[in-house]
Motif scaffolding. Structure first.
Motif, short mmCIF file in Angstrom:
data_model
loop_
_atom_site.label_atom_id
_atom_site.label_comp_id
_atom_site.label_asym_id
_atom_site.label_seq_id
_atom_site.Cartn_x
_atom_site.Cartn_y
_atom_site.Cartn_z
N LYS A 209 32.31 66.46 -51.98
CA LYS A 209 31.72 66.94 -50.72
C LYS A 209 30.23 67.10 -50.97
O LYS A 209 29.83 67.73 -51.94
N ASP A 210 29.41 66.50 -50.10
CA ASP A 210 27.98 66.77 -50.23
C ASP A 210 27.49 67.54 -49.02
O ASP A 210 28.13 67.55 -47.97
N TYR A 211 26.41 68.23 -49.21
CA TYR A 211 25.85 69.10 -48.17
C TYR A 211 24.55 68.47 -47.71
O TYR A 211 23.55 68.53 -48.41
N MET A 284 25.98 51.04 -51.66
CA MET A 284 26.39 50.14 -52.75
C MET A 284 25.81 50.61 -54.09
O MET A 284 25.28 49.84 -54.88
N ARG A 285 25.92 51.92 -54.32
CA ARG A 285 25.25 52.56 -55.46
C ARG A 285 25.87 53.93 -55.68
O ARG A 285 26.67 54.40 -54.88
N PHE A 286 25.46 54.58 -56.76
CA PHE A 286 25.86 55.96 -57.02
C PHE A 286 25.24 56.88 -55.96
O PHE A 286 24.08 56.69 -55.59
N GLY A 287 25.98 57.86 -55.48
CA GLY A 287 25.44 58.82 -54.53
C GLY A 287 24.60 59.88 -55.22
O GLY A 287 24.79 60.17 -56.40
N ASP A 288 23.69 60.43 -54.48
CA ASP A 288 22.86 61.52 -54.98
C ASP A 288 22.93 62.62 -53.93
O ASP A 288 22.51 62.36 -52.79
N PRO A 289 23.48 63.78 -54.17
CA PRO A 289 23.85 64.40 -55.45
C PRO A 289 25.34 64.30 -55.84
O PRO A 289 25.79 65.09 -56.66
N GLU A 290 26.08 63.32 -55.32
CA GLU A 290 27.49 63.20 -55.71
C GLU A 290 27.65 62.90 -57.22
O GLU A 290 28.56 63.40 -57.88
N THR A 291 26.78 62.03 -57.72
CA THR A 291 26.88 61.59 -59.12
C THR A 291 26.76 62.78 -60.08
O THR A 291 27.40 62.80 -61.14
N1 GLY Z 1 24.57 61.68 -50.78
C1 GLY Z 1 24.50 60.55 -49.98
C2 GLY Z 1 23.83 59.38 -50.56
O1 GLY Z 1 23.65 59.27 -51.76
O2 GLY Z 1 23.46 58.52 -49.79
#
Ligand code: GLY
Ligand code: AMP
Length: 412
Positions: A209-211, A284-291
């Motif tokens: 879950k991202d905020y 098509m990449r790592f999420g930020d801040p999911e990673t």
């Molecule tokens: N957290 C969403 C993104 O990386 O696009």
């Protein structure tokens, strides 16, 4: 081996820290460094795709990992592949699944992937005519990359017309607004699923879950992300099955059918509604801040995972049976205007969290803010409450002028 990481946010700091103790890696390079990564490797000043490829050839880089979307959409993977330089990420054509919402929506519709109903428009007058006969709220999206600012949920016809005008006629996001997507509004909660691809199959990580909003209780503007937690507490087994059947499997089939297979990661931005799980977007990449939270819980060796994917091998991902929380500390004013250049104090007193710098640099022994999202604090625990306490205690210790962070990350 020599590893180059492209990008300098919290996501890249998390990837770098995950790799740093791998004895197979002799040297790491960062395009460019931040206050975390400058202690871990060499700064690379080259920015554009050709310059980076020249650099990788000259330095004989054995593996390049790309964080942000822009170089992928510009074709960094094609460029590196053409020069036999190993790189983890999708080719330009496949990166269009993120780079063009029109292409992506078409892919979802063609391949029977469960997504919001939508129409793509090339002409302003057609878009306006269409929206005049729709229910509200409705979602208007610029097709191209717009730094997360190209999606507006419009409450009424006037707002929708004005947003379409600003995208297609005023071109507030440049060419990104040449095409516009008008999409049915879906109500629910969001989840991010990041999957590794070995060119044939997709291997999903636990849901995150991202905020996105700047203020507590999901108020305020959309941002690049104010925090994240894993595993997403709302995402049930049933949602997972729905995701696998109606989104993951048809995506794998669609990539194959349209010759878009790749070795890298794919990020599913999901909306979970009363009618099940819908795909809003691919990144098509790592999420930020999911990673940041995924790396905190991932038990696998990251280099093994990437190498196996690059070699077309199947992988089995394992995650600790714990909870992770990532809190983003920002410069006051972000995502709008903010000032930089303030000293970040008391980093040495941080007790229980991993500090991942993003918009921060180091001058001698002093840390200084130089971006909107300054740093991330990541902690794990048996419960979200435990992980939350760690990051918030450490956030209160750290001080810089005009600091800002949400109080409710990991509170449900
Ligand atoms: N957290 C969403 C993104 O990386 O696009
Ligand atoms: P996107 O870049 O397409 O994921 O959109 C960015 C954000 O806008 C999403 O994370 C959602 O919060 C919101 N959003 C996008 N599409 C929809 C939709 N169809 N219904 C409701 N919210 C949406």
């Amino acid at each position: 081996m020599k590893v180059l990481i492209v990008g300098n946010g919290g996501r890249e700091s998390a990837l770098a820290l995950k790799l740093k103790n791998d004895s197979r890696i002799s040297k790491m390079y960062f395009a460019k460094v931040n206050a975390t990564t400058e202690n871990l490797g060499q700064n690379v000043y080259e920015e554009d795709v050709i310059a980076l490829r020249n650099f990788a050839t000259r330095e004989q880089i054995d593996l390049t990992i790309v964080g942000p979307e822009a170089p992928l959409v510009e074709g960094i993977v094609d460029e590196f592949n053409n020069h036999d330089l190993p790189i983890f990420g999708p080719r330009k054509r496949t990166a269009e699944l993120e780079g063009s919402k029109a292409f992506s929506k078409n892919f979802m519709q063609t391949n029977g992937i469960k997504t919001a109903k939508a129409m793509v428009f090339n002409a302003y007058s057609d878009a306006v005519e269409y929206v005049e006969n729709q229910k509200f709220p409705i979602v208007v999206k610029a097709s191209g990359l717009a730094s997360g600012k190209g999606v507006v949920i419009c409450e009424d016809l006037d707002e929708a017309k004005s947003v379409i005008h600003s995208f297609m006629i005023d071109r507030i996001h440049g060419d990104a607004g040449i095409k516009v997507i008008i999409e049915e509004y879906l109500q629910g909660f969001e989840a991010s699923v990041i999957a590794f691809s070995n060119g044939k199959n997709l291997f999903p990580c636990i849901p995150v879950k991202d905020y996105k909003r700047a203020r507590n209780a999901d108020k305020g503007q959309n941002t690049g992300g104010m925090g994240s937690v894993a595993p997403s507490p709302q995402f049930t087994e049933k949602h997972q099955e729905d995701f696998v059947e109606n989104i993951l499997k048809p995506t794998i089939a669609g990539l194959q059918a349209q010759n878009l297979q790749f070795k890298g990661v794919i990020f599913f931005g999901l909306m979970i509604t009363e009618n099940g799980v819908y795909l809003l977007e691919y990144n098509m990449r790592f999420g930020d801040p999911e990673t940041q939270v995924l790396m905190a819980l991932m038990e696998n060796n990251l280099l093994d995972v990437i190498n196996d994917c690059l070699n077309g091998k199947d992988i089995e991902l394992n995650f600790k049976n714990e909870k992770a929380v990532c809190l983003v500390m920002c410069s006051g004013g972000y995502p709008g205007k903010y000032e930089i250049g303030f000293e970040i104090k008391h980093i040495e007193k941080v007790k229980d969290s991993q500090v991942l710098f993003a918009g921060a640099s180091k001058h001698g022994n002093t840390y200084v803010t130089n971006g909107g999202r300054v740093l991330n604090l990541v902690a794990t625990g048996e419960s979200f409450e435990e992980a939350r306490k760690k990051v918030y205690d450490d956030a209160r210790t750290i001080q810089f002028d005009y600091e800002y962070y949400r109080d409710d990350i990991g509170k449900f």
